[in-house]
Design an enzyme around this catalytic site. Structure first.
Site, PDB file in Angstrom:
ATOM      1  N   LYS A  13       0.836  -1.216   0.000  1.00 22.34           N
ATOM      2  CA  LYS A  13       0.000   0.000   0.000  1.00 22.34           C
ATOM      3  C   LYS A  13       0.861   1.253   0.000  1.00 22.34           C
ATOM      4  O   LYS A  13       2.025   1.229   0.425  1.00 22.34           O
ATOM      5  CB  LYS A  13      -0.952   0.028   1.197  1.00 22.34           C
ATOM      6  CG  LYS A  13      -0.286   0.021   2.596  1.00 22.34           C
ATOM      7  CD  LYS A  13       0.176   1.366   3.130  1.00 22.34           C
ATOM      8  CE  LYS A  13       0.836   1.274   4.504  1.00 22.34           C
ATOM      9  NZ  LYS A  13       1.622   2.445   4.877  1.00 22.34           N
ATOM     10  N   ASP A  33      -2.495  -1.944  10.189  1.00 24.55           N
ATOM     11  CA  ASP A  33      -2.628  -1.962   8.727  1.00 24.55           C
ATOM     12  C   ASP A  33      -3.191  -3.281   8.203  1.00 24.55           C
ATOM     13  O   ASP A  33      -3.502  -3.387   7.009  1.00 24.55           O
ATOM     14  CB  ASP A  33      -1.260  -1.754   8.061  1.00 24.55           C
ATOM     15  CG  ASP A  33      -0.717  -0.348   8.232  1.00 24.55           C
ATOM     16  OD1 ASP A  33      -1.503   0.550   8.600  1.00 24.55           O
ATOM     17  OD2 ASP A  33       0.488  -0.150   7.997  1.00 24.55           O
TER      18      ASP A  33
HETATM   19  P1  ATP Z   1       4.128  -0.389   8.132  1.00 27.92           P
HETATM   20  O1  ATP Z   1       4.049   0.363   6.864  1.00 27.92           O
HETATM   21  O2  ATP Z   1       2.939  -1.284   8.376  1.00 27.92           O
HETATM   22  O3  ATP Z   1       4.456   0.447   9.315  1.00 27.92           O
HETATM   23  P2  ATP Z   1       6.602  -1.397   7.168  1.00 27.92           P
HETATM   24  O4  ATP Z   1       6.195  -1.717   5.778  1.00 27.92           O
HETATM   25  O5  ATP Z   1       7.352  -0.138   7.380  1.00 27.92           O
HETATM   26  O6  ATP Z   1       5.324  -1.445   8.076  1.00 27.92           O
HETATM   27  P3  ATP Z   1       7.416  -4.117   7.560  1.00 27.92           P
HETATM   28  O7  ATP Z   1       7.981  -4.527   6.230  1.00 27.92           O
HETATM   29  O8  ATP Z   1       6.074  -4.608   7.910  1.00 27.92           O
HETATM   30  O9  ATP Z   1       7.489  -2.546   7.728  1.00 27.92           O
HETATM   31  O10 ATP Z   1       8.506  -4.556   8.659  1.00 27.92           O
HETATM   32  C1  ATP Z   1       8.525  -3.999   9.946  1.00 27.92           C
HETATM   33  C2  ATP Z   1       9.283  -4.931  10.874  1.00 27.92           C
HETATM   34  O11 ATP Z   1       8.538  -6.146  11.014  1.00 27.92           O
HETATM   35  C3  ATP Z   1      10.657  -5.316  10.384  1.00 27.92           C
HETATM   36  O12 ATP Z   1      11.556  -5.062  11.410  1.00 27.92           O
HETATM   37  C4  ATP Z   1      10.595  -6.791  10.089  1.00 27.92           C
HETATM   38  O13 ATP Z   1      11.762  -7.483  10.441  1.00 27.92           O
HETATM   39  C5  ATP Z   1       9.416  -7.279  10.932  1.00 27.92           C
HETATM   40  N1  ATP Z   1       8.628  -8.350  10.279  1.00 27.92           N
HETATM   41  C6  ATP Z   1       8.005  -9.349  10.895  1.00 27.92           C
HETATM   42  N2  ATP Z   1       7.358 -10.127  10.002  1.00 27.92           N
HETATM   43  C7  ATP Z   1       7.569  -9.619   8.791  1.00 27.92           C
HETATM   44  C8  ATP Z   1       7.165  -9.989   7.489  1.00 27.92           C
HETATM   45  N3  ATP Z   1       6.423 -11.068   7.235  1.00 27.92           N
HETATM   46  N4  ATP Z   1       7.555  -9.200   6.469  1.00 27.92           N
HETATM   47  C9  ATP Z   1       8.292  -8.086   6.715  1.00 27.92           C
HETATM   48  N5  ATP Z   1       8.718  -7.718   7.925  1.00 27.92           N
HETATM   49  C10 ATP Z   1       8.367  -8.465   8.970  1.00 27.92           C
END
Ligand code: ATP
Length: 315
Positions: free
Chosen positions: A11, A141
């Site tokens: 997203k 989210d």
């Molecule tokens: P958001 O936009 O929802 O705040 P994000 O996209 O910035 O999240 P994610 O990629 O969801 O961040 O990763 C955030 C943290 O979650 C990372 O430190 C990662 O190691 C951990 N994590 C746990 N499970 C997952 C997964 N399936 N995919 C990605 N990261 C994960």
């Protein structure tokens, strides 16, 4: 083998208003999500115990994703299993394309995908409302990642109101190889605001009328004029390089560039698919930009790619 495979989009946030922090520690939000055509794929198969494997490129940070019960996908399987009174004995295989810690809700997407995949594999018969409630407990989210399209998120971002949107809108998503943790960005946002003795502005009721109109008419210029995020200043203070990347993208023809969610992915809105490809090439020359991807939105939510269950109910 009884495998269920689903794909789930990433997203971007078109508007992102951050209010005061509530007693539960979460900020009140009014945000507009749009699902875009960048997908993780999640497969689940029966197993003797809960297992997680992750594959994906180091340029999107895939090797940093935990393969243990802290993985959001594992947490989703555990939550659905607990809700339906069974053991979470499943092998979860995640093929990552959504940048990790990139502000594009990759972990939440995998959690939503695992809920749907396990629901099909285990034939739980859970309603959409039940899955949405489990999703909301897993993360703010996650409910949107179940639904896709374009939607307003209120509360922690988990109370959704679908929005009418034509399109496609064309985007280039650019990033650096250092992620930003959501908790760090919100923490810094609160500190900077307190240091500036800034008052927390009242949250808007919802998206601006201009944004609603731009989505209905599918006009990218009008949409660009309405995009904002309250977290941009904080993200740029934490990572000044992102400001230079955003300026460069606009100089090179983007209608608008914003950090997505809590960053550090930068989402550039452009006028057409051709423009997206042109800007992608330009952004790849920017020092420190480790990836630039063309995507479009809105796209639908989770899609079942393969399932042994005959009557697949598309959610
Ligand atoms: P958001 O936009 O929802 O705040 P994000 O996209 O910035 O999240 P994610 O990629 O969801 O961040 O990763 C955030 C943290 O979650 C990372 O430190 C990662 O190691 C951990 N994590 C746990 N499970 C997952 C997964 N399936 N995919 C990605 N990261 C994960």
């Amino acid at each position: 083998m009884n495998a269920v495979t689903v794909r789930v989009p990433a997203k971007v946030n078109l508007q992102f208003a951050v209010g005061a922090r509530g007693a539960d520690g979460f900020h009140d939000l009014v945000t507009v999500f749009q699902a875009v055509s960048l997908y993780d794929e999640v497969s689940v198969t029966p197993a003797d115990m809960l297992q997680v494997s992750v594959t994906g490129d180091s340029r999107i940070g895939a090797p940093a994703v935990p393969c243990d019960p802290t993985n959001l996908a594992a947490r989703a399987a555990i939550a659905l299993a607990a809700y339906t009174g069974r053991a979470p004995t499943v092998s979860i295989r995640i093929r990552k394309h959504i940048p990790v810690a990139g502000g594009m809700a990759g972990g939440s997407a995998d959690a939503a995908a695992t809920l749907v995949a396990c629901d099909l594999l285990w034939e739980t018969g859970c309603s959409r409302a039940e899955l949405s409630a489990i999703a909301a407990d897993l993360g703010s989210d996650v409910p949107f990642m179940l639904h896709g399209g374009t939607a307003v998120g209120r509360g922690r971002g988990h109370l959704l109101e679908p929005m009418v949107s034509s399109g496609p809108f064309h985007w280039v998503i650019a990033g650096t190889n250092r992620g930003l943790l959501t908790v760090d960005v919100y923490g810094a946002h609160s500190r900077f605001r307190a240091a500036a003795r800034g008052r927390v502005a009242a949250l808007p009721d919802g998206p601006t009328d201009g944004l609603r109109d731009a989505l209905v008419t599918g006009d990218p210029k009008a949409l660009a004029a309405e995009m904002y995020t309250d977290l941009q200043a904080t993200a740029l203070r934490l990572r000044p390089q992102l400001g230079r990347l955003l300026d460069f993208g606009v100089e090179q023809g983007a209608l608008r560039g914003l950090i997505s969610g809590t960053g550090p992915s930068c989402a550039f809105l452009v006028a057409s698919a051709d423009e997206a490809r042109r800007l992608q090439g330009r952004l790849e020359t920017f020092e420190g930009c480790t990836r630039a991807l063309t995507v479009y939105g809105p796209v639908g939510g989770i899609e079942v790619v393969a399932s042994p269950v005959k009557e697949v109910c598309q959610r």
